[in-house]
Design an enzyme around this catalytic site. Sequence first.
Site, short mmCIF file in Angstrom:
data_model
loop_
_atom_site.label_atom_id
_atom_site.label_comp_id
_atom_site.label_asym_id
_atom_site.label_seq_id
_atom_site.Cartn_x
_atom_site.Cartn_y
_atom_site.Cartn_z
N HIS A 360 -62.05 14.85 27.55
CA HIS A 360 -61.49 16.19 27.35
C HIS A 360 -60.08 16.23 27.92
O HIS A 360 -59.83 15.67 28.99
CB HIS A 360 -62.38 17.22 28.06
CG HIS A 360 -62.09 18.63 27.68
ND1 HIS A 360 -61.06 19.36 28.22
CD2 HIS A 360 -62.70 19.46 26.79
CE1 HIS A 360 -61.05 20.57 27.69
NE2 HIS A 360 -62.04 20.66 26.83
N HIS A 403 -64.51 21.36 37.75
CA HIS A 403 -63.11 21.17 38.10
C HIS A 403 -62.78 21.87 39.41
O HIS A 403 -63.26 22.98 39.69
CB HIS A 403 -62.24 21.76 36.98
CG HIS A 403 -60.80 21.35 37.04
ND1 HIS A 403 -59.78 22.07 36.44
CD2 HIS A 403 -60.20 20.29 37.64
CE1 HIS A 403 -58.64 21.47 36.66
NE2 HIS A 403 -58.85 20.40 37.39
N GLU A 409 -56.00 29.93 38.40
CA GLU A 409 -56.10 30.22 36.98
C GLU A 409 -56.54 31.66 36.77
O GLU A 409 -57.51 32.12 37.36
CB GLU A 409 -57.12 29.28 36.30
CG GLU A 409 -56.80 27.81 36.44
CD GLU A 409 -57.89 26.92 35.86
OE1 GLU A 409 -58.92 27.47 35.40
OE2 GLU A 409 -57.73 25.69 35.86
N HIS A 436 -65.08 25.46 39.57
CA HIS A 436 -65.44 26.20 38.37
C HIS A 436 -65.84 25.19 37.30
O HIS A 436 -65.66 23.98 37.47
CB HIS A 436 -64.28 27.07 37.87
CG HIS A 436 -62.98 26.34 37.70
ND1 HIS A 436 -62.19 25.95 38.77
CD2 HIS A 436 -62.33 25.89 36.59
CE1 HIS A 436 -61.11 25.33 38.34
NE2 HIS A 436 -61.17 25.26 37.01
#
Length: 505
Positions: A360, A403, A409, A436
């Site tokens: 990803h 992560h 964010e 998260h």
Amino acid sequence: MTNVTPWLIAGGNGPLPLTAARPSPFMRIGWPACQGVGKSPRLAYLGHQRRTRRGVHVITENSERVDDATTGSASGELTYQSGLGNELETEAIPGTLPVGQNSPQRVPHGLVSELVSGTTFTAPRAHNRRSYVFRIRPSVVHGRFEQIDGGNLRTPPFDAPPSPNNYCWGPFTSTASDDDFIDGMATLCGNGSPHSQSGMAVHVYAATRSMHDRVFADTDGEMLIIPQTGRIRIFTEMGKLDLRLGEVAVIPKGLKFRVDLLDDSATGLVCENFGLPLRLPELGLIGTNGLANVADFEIPVAAFEDQERPVQLVHKFAGNLWAASLEHSPLDVVGWRGSLYPFKYDLDRFVPMGPLSVDHPDPSIFTFLTSPSDPILGPNMDVMALTPRWLVAERSFRPPGYHRNCVGEFSIFLAGEFGKALEPGSTTLTNNWTPHGPGTRTLEMARAMELSPQKVEDQKILLLESRFPMQLTQFADVMPQVSNYAAQWEGFTKRLGTQEGIQIR
């Protein structure tokens, strides 16, 4: 005059009254206006004006008289220039722009020349932002500024320290029946400060009326405006921008504008950038094409209004709101040239990229605007767009993985399907280093799914990243959150030591 602004949140526990007091001593008055139109921005114009006692008449090229000239119906399409970062020029009346100079002894049509500098004079040419505007009256013509109450609009730093918890809010709405864009703004979170010229702030807005006889200038930072519901028209000193769900607009620091509603009401978010001006990110090894293309950014053509009526100028400066009275509209720029201007971007034009084999990509691959800070520690603010795209990675866990990130964010879920806990208009905040990732249900589905090519349809998510930890305002902290948001990570099944995992001896 006091405007009571009760806010509601979908799925919340009822109204939460928060009072915003601002003087608004001006009547609702419409403005006749002139808009540059035509294929060539340099030759764009409606025609010659003829002043009358009632307002402005326009004599077209065919000698037709149009009373109280405007750009057409409220839903009429506007004309734009293209090319973010280009040096542009446009005039609403032909012959406005002087040739070979910017400050002639007598500016054509009796106008005055004014320089607007968005960066220091000696900034490198590629990043220098300044424009000459040729206007009816100089900007110095205004009354004395007096500080006014900012309501729920706040500027960091805030009182509460940054929190490492995950936050999620549903769509913000308001029960107020008479708020314009300024009155309807409330601050959620932020970092840095306009005093240090670093950081950002996130506000929500809910408006039920246009900014009649009011204009706004934010001298603390750029404004990235993100509609959620309702179309709006932003009339700036340099022209007009129409905005809807799926589009974003950037208003440069210090530029005057007003927001008119094209529908009965409008809601959305505003990201205020205190740092370096937003610009296109470098493409590096990607090459010359992809992500956000220069030609897909739209810049207004010149438009102006010449009216002598009371107008309130609301001026955000060093974290406070100030107001001054004018006897005319300051949106009176007949022509301009330069590299400082507002612009808009349609997220549907974003050209996403991703892996062609396995794994990803980092979310940075979705960046379309950036306010740089430190190349190692992270940006002042990056703006990323997750739009419809194909997922084709083989032997891979396709959703974004677990992560921990050195930057914070703030996510805005504009349109699409986001699982049971979220609906369009929801927002989340994950501060620096807060873990998260996918919920347990998503984890199990992605582990077992067939890895055939898959199209992510109709999804629009904006992701704002900043290296500086976010602080919440009192407004955000007391707003009801999506109650079951953290429950998505419950029920994780340990596999080590099972038949699927490695046996522990």
